[in-house]
Design an enzyme around this catalytic site. Structure first.
Site, PDB file in Angstrom:
ATOM      1  N   ARG A  44       0.378  -1.096  -0.011  1.00 25.74           N
ATOM      2  CA  ARG A  44      -0.117  -0.068   0.278  1.00 25.74           C
ATOM      3  C   ARG A  44       0.726   1.457   0.060  1.00 25.74           C
ATOM      4  O   ARG A  44       0.726   2.527  -0.669  1.00 25.74           O
ATOM      5  CB  ARG A  44      -0.801  -0.252   0.912  1.00 25.74           C
ATOM      6  CG  ARG A  44      -1.489   1.307   1.773  1.00 25.74           C
ATOM      7  CD  ARG A  44      -2.707   0.907   2.494  1.00 25.74           C
ATOM      8  NE  ARG A  44      -2.265   0.468   3.673  1.00 25.74           N
ATOM      9  CZ  ARG A  44      -1.568   1.258   4.605  1.00 25.74           C
ATOM     10  NH1 ARG A  44      -1.225   1.780   4.424  1.00 25.74           N
ATOM     11  NH2 ARG A  44      -1.798  -0.189   5.152  1.00 25.74           N
ATOM     12  N   TYR A  96     -17.302  16.152 -15.854  1.00 28.91           N
ATOM     13  CA  TYR A  96     -17.635  15.423 -15.685  1.00 28.91           C
ATOM     14  C   TYR A  96     -18.696  14.813 -14.868  1.00 28.91           C
ATOM     15  O   TYR A  96     -18.018  15.027 -13.617  1.00 28.91           O
ATOM     16  CB  TYR A  96     -16.304  14.374 -15.648  1.00 28.91           C
ATOM     17  CG  TYR A  96     -16.771  13.113 -15.256  1.00 28.91           C
ATOM     18  CD1 TYR A  96     -17.959  12.128 -16.268  1.00 28.91           C
ATOM     19  CD2 TYR A  96     -15.839  11.997 -14.107  1.00 28.91           C
ATOM     20  CE1 TYR A  96     -17.144  10.774 -16.117  1.00 28.91           C
ATOM     21  CE2 TYR A  96     -16.285  10.489 -14.405  1.00 28.91           C
ATOM     22  CZ  TYR A  96     -16.723   9.837 -14.500  1.00 28.91           C
ATOM     23  OH  TYR A  96     -16.974   8.369 -14.622  1.00 28.91           O
ATOM     24  N   ASP A 167      -7.900  18.212 -15.285  1.00 27.47           N
ATOM     25  CA  ASP A 167      -8.021  17.042 -15.736  1.00 27.47           C
ATOM     26  C   ASP A 167      -7.561  16.820 -17.291  1.00 27.47           C
ATOM     27  O   ASP A 167      -8.911  17.291 -18.258  1.00 27.47           O
ATOM     28  CB  ASP A 167      -9.864  16.964 -15.585  1.00 27.47           C
ATOM     29  CG  ASP A 167     -10.422  15.315 -15.670  1.00 27.47           C
ATOM     30  OD1 ASP A 167      -9.359  14.463 -16.361  1.00 27.47           O
ATOM     31  OD2 ASP A 167     -10.921  14.259 -15.204  1.00 27.47           O
ATOM     32  N   LYS A 192      -8.612   5.381 -19.444  1.00 23.87           N
ATOM     33  CA  LYS A 192      -9.559   5.956 -21.298  1.00 23.87           C
ATOM     34  C   LYS A 192      -8.175   5.552 -21.734  1.00 23.87           C
ATOM     35  O   LYS A 192      -7.344   4.567 -21.899  1.00 23.87           O
ATOM     36  CB  LYS A 192      -9.576   7.152 -20.781  1.00 23.87           C
ATOM     37  CG  LYS A 192     -10.239   7.918 -19.247  1.00 23.87           C
ATOM     38  CD  LYS A 192     -11.656   6.573 -19.573  1.00 23.87           C
ATOM     39  CE  LYS A 192     -12.761   6.922 -18.842  1.00 23.87           C
ATOM     40  NZ  LYS A 192     -12.712   7.031 -17.852  1.00 23.87           N
TER      41      LYS A 192
END
Length: 379
Positions: A44, A96, A167, A192
């Site tokens: 982690r 978004y 973004d 994406k």
């Protein structure tokens, strides 16, 4: 080193010097009994494979730091974690839908306010208050493809002590580098274009600000929304073809835009720079290509459902940036979290369709769109 070379050769200086670095799946690592230290301790907090990916991502972005998260929204949440109680963030009305949901339903519980602006290019000094600590930008906007002047927003925000978070999912660092234009933080849904095959979730935050980097490193360690080693490895491999994929996707998208603009069955076509000559010049000044996302509306009288059902190649699905073309209806899919009033303010009509163009043969895509338009007319 050019970007296509960088994505292939960025890792050749790692310890094992393998052309394809190994995947380190270990959740924990042995420490020195005397110092109780080591470069890696627990997955982690840090992992060699994730570190390799973050090295490549920072190289592509030209940033000092990169942080890989388990999804694009996890990355966005981390990017916005710098906001504190009593502070606010300015966002575009067409942001978004997932970001809209996070800002509207999660940040208020932390005492943070989101304020929406119809178009960030209309920002003035009067829009900033002492509470304004960040501006969140999407350019091109999703799904309207409106363009924001990044240099101008950065200058305004920094004058008021606010940071700029961009973004950059639609453009990727291949086409646009917001940090070079003065932005403080870049966030992307690596699901994406960076991954490009619709087969993994990932997000990335990049910055050259050392103070912000420490905050994002804490997010990884304390909140744990990190990208797993196997997905980190797969993303490294996918990045190697990113420039090539984008080149083909953009060529297809340009041709489709030209084709659709000539069709009587299409009412409007939107793409970066289509809103005005000013936005076209602006986009050209800060990006090296239009990307491969466009949106359009069918002409009045055509059956939208019949059109979508008739399509053979673009799947009717959310997401974008993959090698396969995808089409969606933003008002009920990607931006369903918005109220009807918010969608109207953002310019997102119920009839707007967003097309993410893939790498299929162009002749097949154009023929498919034509036969779907014919099916829509028959109804």
């Amino acid at each position: 080193m050019q970007i296509q070379t960088a994505v292939i050769h960025a890792l050749h200086d790692f310890e094992h010097r393998a052309v394809v670095p190994p995947v380190h799946l270990a959740s924990t690592f042995a420490l020195d009994p005397e110092t109780e230290g080591g470069e890696y301790a627990y997955q982690r907090s840090s992992n060699p494979t994730r570190a390799q990916l973050e090295t490549v991502l920072a190289t592509l972005e030209g940033s000092a730091h990169a942080f890989a998260f388990a999804s694009g929204m996890a990355a966005t949440a981390a990017a916005l974690s710098i906001l504190r109680e009593g502070e606010e963030i300015l966002l575009p009305a067409s942001v978004y839908g997932g970001t809209y949901r996070f800002v509207g339903r999660v940040l208020p519980a932390r005492g943070v306010t989101g304020r929406y602006v119809d178009h960030l290019d209309e920002l003035t000094d009067e829009d900033f208050t002492p509470a304004t600590r960040a501006v969140f930008v999407e350019t091109p906007a999703n799904p309207t493809l409106r363009i924001t002047d990044l240099r101008r927003v950065v200058e305004l925000a920094h004058r008021h002590g606010a940071r700029v978070i961009v973004d950059n999912t639609f453009m990727t660092p291949v086409l646009q580098k917001p940090l070079d234009l003065g932005a403080d933080v870049v966030v992307q849904s690596a699901t994406k274009y960076l991954a490009g095959h619709s087969d993994l979730l990932a997000g990335v935050v990049t910055t050259s600000d050392d103070e912000l980097a420490e905050a994002y490193r804490l997010c990884q360690q304390a909140e744990g929304g990190v990208l797993a080693p196997q997905d980190s490895f797969r993303l490294i491999q996918s990045l190697k073809t990113l420039p090539l994929r984008l080149e083909r996707q953009q060529a297809n998208a340009r041709a489709i835009v030209s084709h659709l603009r000539e069709q009587e069955g299409i009412a409007t076509v939107r793409f970066p720079g289509s809103h005005s000559a000013h936005e076209a010049r602006l986009h050209a000044s800060q990006a090296s290509g239009p990307g491969a996302v466009l949106s359009f509306e069918l002409a009045e009288g055509l059956d939208r459902v019949a059109f979508l059902r008739a399509l053979r190649y673009p799947a009717f699905a959310v997401s974008l940036g993959g090698v396969e073309s995808l089409i969606c209806r933003p008002s009920t899919m990607t931006h369903e979290a918005m109220t009807p009033q918010a969608r109207a303010a953002a310019g997102i009509s119920d009839e707007l369709l967003r097309l993410s163009v893939g790498i299929e043969d162009l002749e097949d895509l154009l023929g498919d769109l034509d036969q779907a338009l014919a099916a829509a007319r028959l109804r």
